[in-house]
Write an enzyme that holds these catalytic residues in place. Structure first.
Site, PDB file in Angstrom:
ATOM      1  N   SER A   1      33.859  40.585  35.874  1.00  0.00           N
ATOM      2  CA  SER A   1      33.360  41.455  36.929  1.00  0.00           C
ATOM      3  C   SER A   1      31.857  41.727  36.575  1.00  0.00           C
ATOM      4  CB  SER A   1      34.058  42.802  36.884  1.00  0.00           C
ATOM      5  OG  SER A   1      35.234  43.196  37.795  1.00  0.00           O
TER       6      SER A   1
ATOM      7  N   HIS B   1      31.662  48.952  40.266  1.00  0.00           N
ATOM      8  CA  HIS B   1      32.708  49.472  39.496  1.00  0.00           C
ATOM      9  C   HIS B   1      32.393  49.373  38.153  1.00  0.00           C
ATOM     10  CE1 HIS B   1      34.465  45.255  39.610  1.00  0.00           C
ATOM     11  NE2 HIS B   1      35.201  45.782  38.364  1.00  0.00           N
TER      12      HIS B   1
ATOM     13  N   ASP C   1      29.724  45.386  45.948  1.00  0.00           N
ATOM     14  CA  ASP C   1      30.067  45.854  44.749  1.00  0.00           C
ATOM     15  C   ASP C   1      28.952  45.498  43.625  1.00  0.00           C
ATOM     16  OD1 ASP C   1      31.340  46.856  42.411  1.00  0.00           O
ATOM     17  OD2 ASP C   1      33.079  45.858  42.757  1.00  0.00           O
TER      18      ASP C   1
HETATM   19  N1  ARG Z   1      40.304  44.503  41.058  1.00  0.00           N
HETATM   20  C1  ARG Z   1      38.884  44.975  40.294  1.00  0.00           C
HETATM   21  C2  ARG Z   1      39.150  44.614  38.625  1.00  0.00           C
HETATM   22  O1  ARG Z   1      39.990  44.461  38.328  1.00  0.00           O
HETATM   23  C3  ARG Z   1      38.179  46.036  40.682  1.00  0.00           C
HETATM   24  C4  ARG Z   1      38.501  47.453  40.386  1.00  0.00           C
HETATM   25  C5  ARG Z   1      37.661  48.416  40.718  1.00  0.00           C
HETATM   26  N2  ARG Z   1      38.167  48.828  42.265  1.00  0.00           N
HETATM   27  C6  ARG Z   1      38.847  49.537  42.619  1.00  0.00           C
HETATM   28  N3  ARG Z   1      39.041  49.785  43.840  1.00  0.00           N
HETATM   29  N4  ARG Z   1      39.717  50.249  42.040  1.00  0.00           N
HETATM   30  O2  ARG Z   1      38.277  45.480  38.064  1.00  0.00           O
HETATM   31  N1  GLU Z   2      37.615  43.482  38.660  1.00  0.00           N
HETATM   32  C1  GLU Z   2      37.805  42.712  37.748  1.00  0.00           C
HETATM   33  C2  GLU Z   2      36.914  43.234  36.228  1.00  0.00           C
HETATM   34  O1  GLU Z   2      36.673  44.226  36.212  1.00  0.00           O
HETATM   35  C3  GLU Z   2      37.831  41.343  37.827  1.00  0.00           C
HETATM   36  C4  GLU Z   2      38.864  41.131  38.676  1.00  0.00           C
HETATM   37  C5  GLU Z   2      39.674  40.021  37.782  1.00  0.00           C
HETATM   38  O2  GLU Z   2      40.767  40.463  37.112  1.00  0.00           O
HETATM   39  O3  GLU Z   2      39.560  38.742  37.965  1.00  0.00           O
HETATM   40  O4  GLU Z   2      36.584  42.441  35.409  1.00  0.00           O
END
Ligand code: ARG
Ligand code: GLU
Length: 709
Positions: free
Chosen positions: A644, A84, A220
């Site tokens: 991330s 991502h 990921d």
């Molecule tokens: N929750 C993760 C973050 O905050 C992954 C976001 C990307 N993935 C998604 N399915 N939208 O960035």
């Molecule tokens: N998916 C998040 C990022 O892009 C990390 C998840 C979180 O917020 O801990 O950094």
């Protein structure tokens, strides 16, 4: 003898009772955590992690692009980050013939690695405490305005003199809300190329449905390479990869770039955040996402067009629901209030502490005042500008103000930019969605904003359309030229200054100008003013907390909020109990992917190739000792957005996986941390290597890595 015994007991007590997973620690000061980390199982030293005298792990961790972390895993600058995080680049390199998002991408030779102009990697080379220099000249009598000026001047001088002698880019960063400052030396790499990415049904497996959720099965990761002077970069350090996997209770640490946390807010602010602002945002986004869903389910083309928009809105939406619930279940506000009571008591012990008490008390009325401006801003961005037509129309505001005196180059440049924006906009625009969003959002906007917070356009809907939002939206979309790519391009091709007035009257331009003008005239300045007051008070409140916490709560963890600088956090591998009668294990496997498989739901499609490998159990040396293929695991590391792609490392500092998310139940950790439910989610490095090696056959990448079996 007696003293040593006592200190030893104190030390043991301290180490065994500490909630040792909270905290994002400054790498240059990691010596302070070393004993605790070693007591938890770490076998290396703080100096192995961060040193400016010899190569150390910090030379292998970078800020990837604007908001993620990446780590170097070979002596040729090979870089791992999340799928991502690489997503935009994978998308940019994709064409109809080569859809790398769907198919995946694997450069089988170095020549096939794809340049990504604009993508940078930033590496911290050195950091130095310059608090005394930044605060030089400030006394108890200095006013807030003077203080800001003195600091700006001091920082300018510090940077100038440091920059003269350095090949690196220097910045000065504030920690503990202006109570500590560091001078940072960063090396910026601007040639980063794309090397590999799994197909989205692996790299994004589970999609938005599983986002923030454990158990998780997302592969990921994506692969890049840093180049310097046109050649693969030879780093001072690269991570060794461990194939040993993790077990419950294992020590781990995460090294990366957490973006923002707010752990030291007063209760009133946490309440405002979790019980006033987030509920509004969640409610507005729920309405929008429902509209997206409805159309996305009907039409596969629309599903693709709105996939990224949906993911963007949905990510925050889901997280904030978790925060709201977490704060409630964990009694976050009540805990903050109890802390504040103890703080006030502590302040009242001496006269010198009075200023710390006032800082906390004075924050409440400022937050109260701030609330209406925050609400106005929230409705502007979350309701008004969620109408894609209006967000797009905002780009035309400048062109609508052109006169015959405007230099022609300026006009040409504007038109060039607008043509580009137009192509991008229409590529993924579906008007029926936007019309429905417009009706819903304008209705909500109008209903929520009190008399003195209504942009003129809302009053106009009341006056000219008798409050009938639907007929206004009919008029808006019927009359504007901005819903037709053809008409917009023709208008831009034939643009003359004499036509600016007509553009200014376009209903979409009128609507967005009305919202923006109102914001600039009535919200922005006040909002900034509140913010400045809040920052000044929070700085003093923070200073008070930094003095009070070690005295009153010696067991409480004290660390600076995340500020997009490099941090170390550590904790143990392990599952948790999210709610009554539910227990989560700490790892997932390929079996879980097969259980979730659903060929009809895009997020749960499993490719034939993965099936073949699974059926043959062809995992090679990447299998766990239990024989299965481990996919992801959770541990108690205090992480946030920006983490991330961060390396998660074992007791020897070997790479175990890549951090990519947190568990939904613990998302409130940006405001208050609870070790029992706040867990970070990582993809197991063995799954990553299995995919590179067995799935994609890109063995040349495996060959350049250093692997500890
Ligand atoms: N929750 C993760 C973050 O905050 C992954 C976001 C990307 N993935 C998604 N399915 N939208 O960035
Ligand atoms: N998916 C998040 C990022 O892009 C990390 C998840 C979180 O917020 O801990 O950094």
């Amino acid at each position: 003898m007696k003293r040593t015994l006592l200190t030893t007991i104190a030390f043991i007590l301290c180490v065994s009772t500490l909630r040792a997973d909270e905290g994002m620690w400054i790498p240059a000061l990691l010596q302070r955590n070393e004993a605790e980390m070693q007591a938890m199982g770490m076998k290396i030293t703080a100096d192995d992690i961060y040193s400016i005298n010899h190569s150390s792990m910090k030379d292998a961790v970078v800020l990837f692009g604007g908001g993620c972390t990446g780590e170097i895993v070979s002596d040729q600058g090979l870089l791992l980050t999340n799928h991502h995080c690489g997503f935009d680049w994978i998308q940019k390199h994709s064409t109809i013939e080569h859809d790398y998002l769907t198919e995946g991408f694997w450069a089988m030779t170095m020549e096939e690695e794809l340049p990504c102009p604009g993508l940078t990697a930033k590496m911290l080379r050195n950091m130095e405490d310059v608090t005394d220099k930044v605060l030089a000249g400030i006394t108890d009598q200095t006013t807030d305005d003077e203080r800001a000026q003195i600091i700006a001047e001091n920082i300018k001088n510090i940077k100038e003199s440091a920059q003269k002698d350095s090949q690196y880019k220097v910045t000065v960063e504030s920690f503990y809300i202006g109570n500590q400052y560091f001078l940072m030396y960063n090396e910026i790499f601007d040639d980063v190329r794309m090397v590999g990415a799994p197909p989205s049904n692996i790299g994004k497996f589970g999609g938005d449905t599983d986002n923030w959720v454990w158990p998780r099965h997302t592969g990921d990761f994506s692969i890049f390479r840093i180049y310097k002077d046109g050649k693969p970069y030879k780093p001072d350090y690269h991570f060794t990869i461990s194939l040993k996997g993790v077990e419950e209770g294992d020590f781990t640490f995460v090294f990366g770039y957490p973006a923002r946390t707010n752990e030291y807010l007063p209760a009133v602010a946490v309440n405002q955040e979790a019980n006033v602002i987030y509920p509004v945002v969640v409610d507005l986004r729920t309405q929008i996402l429902n509209i997206y869903n409805k159309y996305q389910e009907k039409d596969p083309v629309v599903r693709l067009q709105y996939a990224s928009k949906h993911a963007g809105l949905g990510n925050g939406w889901k997280k904030w629901m978790g925060v709201i619930e977490g704060i409630r279940n964990f009694k976050g506000i009540e805990k903050k209030q109890a802390f504040e009571e103890a703080y006030i008591n502590w302040c009242q012990e001496t006269r010198a502490r009075m200023k710390y008490m006032h800082a906390l008390r004075d924050l409440a009325p400022v937050y109260e005042e701030y609330e209406k401006y925050r609400m106005a801003t929230t409705y502007l961005t979350e309701a008004g500008l969620s109408i894609e037509l209006l967000e797009y129309a905002a780009n035309f505001a400048k062109l609508a103000e052109v006169t015959k005196d405007t230099p022609q180059e300026e006009i040409d440049e504007l038109i060039g930019e607008l043509k580009e924006a137009t192509t991008v906009f229409f590529k993924d625009y579906y008007q029926p969605i936007d019309e429905e969003v417009a009706i819903t959002m304008l209705t909500a906007y109008s209903a929520a904003q009190p008399e003195d917070f209504r942009p003129e356009i809302l009053n106009e809907i009341d006056r000219k359309f008798k409050g009938d939002v639907e007929s206004y939206v009919d008029y808006l979309f019927g009359k504007t030229v901005l819903t037709s790519e053809e008409k917009v391009m023709a208008m831009l091709d034939n643009f003359k200054p004499s036509k600016a007035k007509k553009l200014a009257k376009d209903p979409a331009v009128v609507a967005v100008n009305s919202m923006m003008d109102f914001y600039v005239e009535n919200v922005l300045a006040k909002s900034r003013e509140c913010n400045e007051k809040i920052n000044n008070l929070r700085r003093v409140y923070m200073e008070g907390q930094m003095k009070m916490i070690p005295e009153v709560y010696p067991e409480k963890r004290l660390y600076p909020d995340a500020n997009f600088t490099l941090r170390v956090t550590y904790g143990k591998v392990g599952g948790f109990k999210p709610k009554d009668a539910v227990t989560y294990g700490y790892f997932t496997t390929l079996d879980g992917i097969m259980q979730k498989e659903n060929p009809d739901i895009y997020d749960y499609v499993v490719t034939e190739r993965l099936h073949e490998l699974y059926d043959a159990k062809d995992y090679g040396r990447y299998a766990d000792k239990d024989g299965s293929m481990h996919v992801a695991f959770i541990a108690g590391n205090h992480t946030t957005g920006g983490n991330s792609g961060s390396p998660i490392l074992n007791a020897n500092g070997e790479l175990l996986g890549l951090n990519f998310d947190r568990t939904w139940e613990g998302t409130m950790s940006d405001l208050i941390y609870d070790p029992s439910i706040c867990k970070n989610i990582s993809v197991d490095i063995r799954y990553v290597l299995f995919l590179i090696d067995k799935y994609a056959g890109c063995t040349r990448l495996i060959d350049e890595m250093t692997i500890a079996e």
